[in-house]
Design a protein around this motif. Sequence first.
Motif, PDB file in Angstrom:
ATOM      1  N   LEU A 111       0.918  -1.150   0.001  1.00 12.25           N
ATOM      2  CA  LEU A 111       0.058   0.157  -0.024  1.00 12.25           C
ATOM      3  C   LEU A 111       0.755   1.399   0.057  1.00 12.25           C
ATOM      4  N   ASP A 112       2.098   1.376   0.909  1.00 12.04           N
ATOM      5  CA  ASP A 112       2.732   2.398   0.879  1.00 12.04           C
ATOM      6  C   ASP A 112       3.355   2.468  -0.593  1.00 12.04           C
TER       7      ASP A 112
ATOM      8  N   PRO B 289       6.557   8.754  -7.299  1.00 12.19           N
ATOM      9  CA  PRO B 289       7.259   7.460  -7.447  1.00 12.19           C
ATOM     10  C   PRO B 289       7.720   6.852  -6.479  1.00 12.19           C
ATOM     11  N   ALA B 290       7.726   5.457  -6.395  1.00 12.51           N
ATOM     12  CA  ALA B 290       8.239   4.805  -5.576  1.00 12.51           C
ATOM     13  C   ALA B 290       9.687   5.085  -4.990  1.00 12.51           C
ATOM     14  N   PHE B 291      10.560   5.282  -6.131  1.00  7.50           N
ATOM     15  CA  PHE B 291      11.836   5.314  -5.702  1.00  7.50           C
ATOM     16  C   PHE B 291      11.940   6.533  -4.693  1.00  7.50           C
TER      17      PHE B 291
ATOM     18  N   THR C 133       9.656  -2.522 -12.709  1.00  9.24           N
ATOM     19  CA  THR C 133       8.911  -1.329 -12.062  1.00  9.24           C
ATOM     20  C   THR C 133       8.273  -1.688 -10.590  1.00  9.24           C
ATOM     21  N   PHE C 134       7.834  -0.744  -9.975  1.00  8.20           N
ATOM     22  CA  PHE C 134       7.313  -0.932  -8.652  1.00  8.20           C
ATOM     23  C   PHE C 134       5.628  -0.923  -9.022  1.00  8.20           C
ATOM     24  N   SER C 135       5.209  -1.983  -9.664  1.00  7.27           N
ATOM     25  CA  SER C 135       3.710  -2.167  -9.813  1.00  7.27           C
ATOM     26  C   SER C 135       3.399  -3.406  -9.247  1.00  7.27           C
ATOM     27  N   ILE C 136       1.954  -3.322  -8.897  1.00  9.11           N
ATOM     28  CA  ILE C 136       1.606  -4.673  -8.054  1.00  9.11           C
ATOM     29  C   ILE C 136       1.642  -5.953  -8.995  1.00  9.11           C
ATOM     30  N   SER C 137       1.717  -5.857 -10.181  1.00  5.00           N
ATOM     31  CA  SER C 137       1.924  -7.264 -10.900  1.00  5.00           C
ATOM     32  C   SER C 137       3.399  -7.769 -10.778  1.00  5.00           C
TER      33      SER C 137
END
Length: 528
Positions: A58-59, A65-67, A240-244
Amino acid sequence: MSPLANLPPILCPETLTLAIVFIFFIYNITKDRKKNRKVKPFPLPPGPKPWPMIGCLLDMVTNKPAFKWIHGYMAKINSEIACFRIGNVHVVSITSPELACEIVKKLDVVFCSRPRCLSADVISSGYMFAAYAPMGDHWKKMRRIITSSELFVHKKSAFLHQKFIEEADHIIRYVYNYQCNNPNKPINVRNLARNYAANMMRNMIFNKRYFGAGGECGGAGLEEDEHVASLFELHENVYTFSISEYMPCLSFLDFSGHQRNIMEALEVVRKYHDPEIDLRVNMWKHGLKQVHEDILDSLINFKYEDGKPILSPKEIKAQILDFMLAAIDNTSNAFEWALAEMINQPETLARATEEIDSVVGRDKLVQEFDLEKLNYLKSCAREAFRLHPFAAFNVPHESLSDAVVGGYFIPKGSRILLSRVGLGRNERVWTEPLRFKPERHFKSDDAQVFLNDPELRLWSFGTGRRGCLAVPLGSDMTYMLFARLLQGFTWSPPLNEQAIDLSETEFGLRLAKPLLAVPKPRLVANVY
């Protein structure tokens, strides 16, 4: 009406998602309890407390962007190593050169694999090319083919060296023709640099600069622009920082359009690559070609002792895409950023051109043998790699077994992210880390400057088993782009603009707006 609307309530996507989440919740609680029965002598690296099953997912998705979220957290706790459990994966981020060296040098045998994830699987056609392949027999085969040949040692390969020179000549001729036809009109430097790198690789791989007829003044045409844009789209969507990427069970939902973007970009790339490769394979198969003219010919003709091809057409197609992706990002990004910084620092730009004039003169173009003497110019390139990396992290490593790094426990299967931006902007290592200052790399006219840093205070081509296998070519491509365009032209902001806006894009590290700059010839006309 959506076809999903007719599904029974129990089969709707929301219900299925909740069911899957519940199953994984039970599975992870059981797994975590089993793990916790073993008392580990070292703690995990510091990090946010994960939720059961989903970890810090969730964070990750709410702090884009996650980075920036990762680096912000590490700055908050004042640590150069941190662990973020995302789904069931421990993601370890490192901004310390010493710890980075421990990963890729001292413990390279433990951290030499790549993680399996949806994007890498799809783009590499099932991990068929070297860069994304997990540790195993196939990776060893591909690496052996690349290292045992002269594919990317262009100075030892006559046809590759000739193509390198052709593109160096072409880039300066194109800008000169563009300026003559469009005086005082700015040129898109991002497109210029990206097409230089792509042209170089297309020429080396396919023995052609363009897939179509080309464009104005000898530049790229619509086909080449589409090809390059799709390659960069793949860069934007891999690892990438994606759910999949972290919860494959939910990949069918494609929340962010991540998979759709990959498939659309791959379709475009294959539209241009596959016909060229299929045609060439058939030409060699039927004896219609006898002479090696490019990298594709070499890949087709790697054979076992019994004469059978080592690589299948599918493997060749995958490896060609690997080569293209590896060559276009760093060189083009470094030049765009460096030129933007240097336009805003006229004294830096003047010093670089004065060095070229003193070494080469103004009556002939920079040649490859001149590059080793242009140490200030190479310092400008190195500084761009340090301060403005193309991506926030390197391609992730995966631990093949439990390990201890910097006194912290790293579980088997962890993804290790060496932070390119964190290493290059580390305040402990660099003074004034956010200032573009090439002098920090320049020691003397005779002291050679290299893009690679063995101490990993910046990340360029990497090192260890997973280091880039084409460092000489990548370095010379970068140096020649800098040298030819700084020697050939003065550069200034567009009319009515005093300086270049150096803002980064909101979700990445690129210039927020493509660099537009006005080139004016500074050499006599016959040199071009």
